[in-house]
Design a protein around this motif. Structure first.
Motif, PDB file in Angstrom:
ATOM      1  N   VAL A  52       0.782  -1.260   0.024  1.00 61.54           N
ATOM      2  CA  VAL A  52      -0.184   0.149   0.006  1.00 61.54           C
ATOM      3  C   VAL A  52       0.680   1.281  -0.012  1.00 61.54           C
ATOM      4  O   VAL A  52       0.814   2.193  -0.905  1.00 61.54           O
ATOM      5  CB  VAL A  52      -0.781  -0.063   1.323  1.00 61.54           C
ATOM      6  CG1 VAL A  52      -1.643   1.240   1.405  1.00 61.54           C
ATOM      7  CG2 VAL A  52      -2.014  -1.245   1.304  1.00 61.54           C
ATOM      8  N   SER A  78      -3.505   3.723  -4.099  1.00 60.39           N
ATOM      9  CA  SER A  78      -4.358   2.614  -3.328  1.00 60.39           C
ATOM     10  C   SER A  78      -5.601   3.196  -2.859  1.00 60.39           C
ATOM     11  O   SER A  78      -5.725   4.510  -2.871  1.00 60.39           O
ATOM     12  CB  SER A  78      -3.164   2.240  -2.057  1.00 60.39           C
ATOM     13  OG  SER A  78      -3.295   3.297  -1.198  1.00 60.39           O
ATOM     14  N   THR A  87      -4.966  -2.346  -7.287  1.00 61.04           N
ATOM     15  CA  THR A  87      -4.642  -1.451  -6.177  1.00 61.04           C
ATOM     16  C   THR A  87      -4.195  -2.168  -5.080  1.00 61.04           C
ATOM     17  O   THR A  87      -3.971  -3.457  -4.945  1.00 61.04           O
ATOM     18  CB  THR A  87      -6.072  -0.425  -6.007  1.00 61.04           C
ATOM     19  OG1 THR A  87      -5.623   0.313  -5.027  1.00 61.04           O
ATOM     20  CG2 THR A  87      -7.235  -1.409  -5.501  1.00 61.04           C
ATOM     21  N   ALA A  88      -4.103  -1.518  -3.919  1.00 64.88           N
ATOM     22  CA  ALA A  88      -3.624  -2.197  -2.773  1.00 64.88           C
ATOM     23  C   ALA A  88      -4.457  -1.458  -1.639  1.00 64.88           C
ATOM     24  O   ALA A  88      -4.879  -0.283  -1.700  1.00 64.88           O
ATOM     25  CB  ALA A  88      -2.251  -2.038  -2.261  1.00 64.88           C
TER      26      ALA A  88
END
Lengths: 412, 412
Positions: free
Chosen positions: A276, A287, A328-329
């Motif tokens: 992230v 993120s 994404t994270a």
């Protein structure tokens, strides 16, 4: 070329297979590269349809030449369960959960160690060591037991005690480490030469990524040779993300599938979120921030130790996969994980804290609008809830002798 | 006839399907009888070879008409693992272990409850109750959760606490009973009408036997449409034995298999051995006595609660199956079970005490010469070791900080 060799994921340099040093001179990670023309001769949709439901159905894309070297305990081809009620609730096209807890060692780690220990057997190795937050240790212990190889496992002491206890049950020399997983890894590196250990830590040898790759191959086959739009995956060292990405590239190269790659979502625990943080640094904030944390009172909350990897062995590769895939994270809290365990339980699914974290991430991503009504989404449940249990909760369950006792309890 | 109806296992009387009273007027157990001519139209070896690896691949031999009533969590088609090293050690033709712990609820009970809860859904039931020594309760809880049916589980208080804890995790009303499983059953019978519970206890409804039957269908298919010579099975209520026996009869009637029926071995725990005692009484001693008990010191030994059924619902049927098959029954000690857990662990297999009991029985039967070098043998591992764990054993595992600490510990 040979049937397979190693190739750098960064500079594309090619090398023959070797143990213990999976880093290229350029710093990139070395992964297995197959002669896909050779693979294509027997690896066809038609031939696969008739094969036994095991991850070894994909043997042309695994680095074992001789079937007698395969160390198997019955891993892979885990169920992909659809959750139609939640598709409506969250406005998703499709929602599935991949039940990796149904592997032989009760976790997704079976896959990587089936291949890693087969490679050890192929190479005639006799001793292997791993630093692990739990399920990797128990998987090495089991597969090494099956193969007659001595296993040495080094586990941070915050790991759930049931998972620790599995390792001596499988015959491994088991040690708790007062530190993080990288401290455990450092101990193995110190002793490796003297003890004759092969270090089978994440990205230290090529087998584990190849084993994890079968999650991607299997997912694509179970979906009728297509990809989902989104994969939500609990990420520690990240070999699962790397493996599935590699699987999808290989399937595209073989002409099996032509659609877009899935968007990969790495799920981490708040406070231990290098992916992230790395993504925010690299792209100025792609993120997804998470604001849905809820208090859960004084409930006993299990720890998602499998995601506790402060220094992933190849963060750069992970970030590049997430970015390339438009993924994404996201970091979730222990409280969100506890809520998610409850939600999955109500659906009949026993989830590890890491598996529950993917559910929590899905809710947050749906809430933010990152997930769209056209999305088909796959979550990964990596292990069983019970492996992480802290006993004592059944103390709150009433004890009765008669039906009248039951009625009394119902009235309270 | 209809596609299926009930038929008495003793007097062959036929009846339409009904819940709650699976006993015929003559005292025999009512089992599902299929129109095999109808089944044979689509149930062929060729069609099966292309079906999805789930126990629902055998849907023609299961009592659900409408696929939308199927309540599935990904059960069945568990691995059948060969143990070649032990074939040589024990002079057996073949030795396999069926890994039933890889079912969705971590035990073989998933199969029976997938069918039982599907029948509840088909019938529009909203509440179900079960008396259980553990894994049946957790399976009802999970499948009822998936189906949106309320589950009530009544569990003797000596049941391992982790299995008890699973039930509220899946959303079931969970109660411990100070007594045996038949005391729990009596509580359900007392409250059944008032509470509107369907009692899904062993042989109280037709679904669980039909679900267990898939173990037999699957075993035969995994062995290339043949039977093993011997099946060693941990036996409590005995629905698994009844189910597999029924499966093999159906396969013979369908013309799938022509060889002899397997010899069934019921494994029980010393001190709770109604089948062993019943067999001795019936035939003047055809059960195999067991003298191999070994002391295991002060180790913590888990309880094989799944075999603790002092009054099986149809002992007569069980005894008749064992006798017809030229099988036997054997009781093993807790100490033998603990040893067997260790042996299976060294092979990479996490076994429930009940699963380990089959290993102990195999050793005793081999020792006595009851098992022959021409025998192919299948053991059933019903659940994971970890579900039965008593925590605290990891207290004996050393905690280190450095490689020097490791060396120090190695020297001790």
């Amino acid at each position: 070329m040979k049937q397979w060799e190693l190739q750098c994921s960064r500079c594309s340099a090619k090398l023959p297979f070797r143990y213990q040093d999976m880093k290229c001179k350029c710093g990139g990670t070395l992964l297995v590269n197959y002669d896909l023309e050779h693979v294509a001769q027997t690896f066809t949709k038609t031939s696969l349809a008739l094969r036994y439901p095991s991850m070894w159905r994909y043997h042309e894309l695994l680095p074992i030449h001789d079937p007698s070297h395969i160390v198997s305990l019955g891993e892979g081809w885990t169920p992909l369960l659809r959750l139609p009620d939640w598709e409506s609730k969250l406005s998703l096209k499709r929602l599935w959960i991949k039940r990796e807890e149904q592997n032989p060692t009760g976790s997704f780690k079976s896959r990587g160690f089936s291949v890693a220990v087969s490679l050890l057997k192929q190479a005639g190795a006799t001793k292997a060591a791993v630093p692990s937050n739990g399920n990797a240790a128990s998987a090495l212990a089991a597969y090494a037991g099956r193969a007659g190889i001595q296993a040495f496992v080094f586990i941070p002491m915050d790991c759930p005690s049931l998972i620790v206890d599995e390792c001596p049950m499988y015959g491994a020399t088991t040690v708790l480490v007062d530190g993080f997983i990288h401290d455990a890894a450092a101990i193995i590196e110190s002793g490796r030469t003297e003890q004759g250990w092969v270090n089978v830590g994440t990205l230290k040898e090529p087998g584990r990524v190849e084993g994890k790759k079968t999650m991607g191959l299997e997912l694509a086959e179970q979906l009728g040779w297509t990809f989902p739009n989104v994969i939500i995956y609990p990420t520690g060292g990240g070999s699962g993300i790397i493996g599935m990405w590699k699987a999808f590239l290989e399937l595209k190269a073989l002409g099996f599938i032509d659609c877009d790659m899935p968007r990969f979502v790495c799920v981490q625990e708040e406070g231990c979120q290098p992916i992230v943080d790395g993504l925010n640094k690299s792209l100025g904030g792609t993120s997804v921030s998470n604001t849905a944390s809820l208090p859960v009172g004084d409930r006993i909350i299990p720890n998602p130790t499998g995601m506790r990897v402060p220094n992933p062995p190849d963060l750069e590769l992970l970030l590049s996969i997430v970015e390339q895939s438009s993924g994404t994270a996201i970091a979730v809290s222990k409280e969100q994980i506890a809520q998610a365990t409850h939600s999955l339980g109500s659906e009949g699914i026993s989830s590890s804290p890491e598996g529950a974290a993917t559910w929590a991430a899905m809710l947050a991503l749906s809430d933010k609008g990152w997930l769209r009504p056209t999305d088909s989404v796959v979550l990964f449940n990596t292990s069983h809830a019970m492996k992480y249990a802290k006993l004592g909760t059944s103390a709150a369950i009433p004890i009765i002798r008669t039906y009248d006792d039951f009625m009394l309890y119902q009235d309270i």
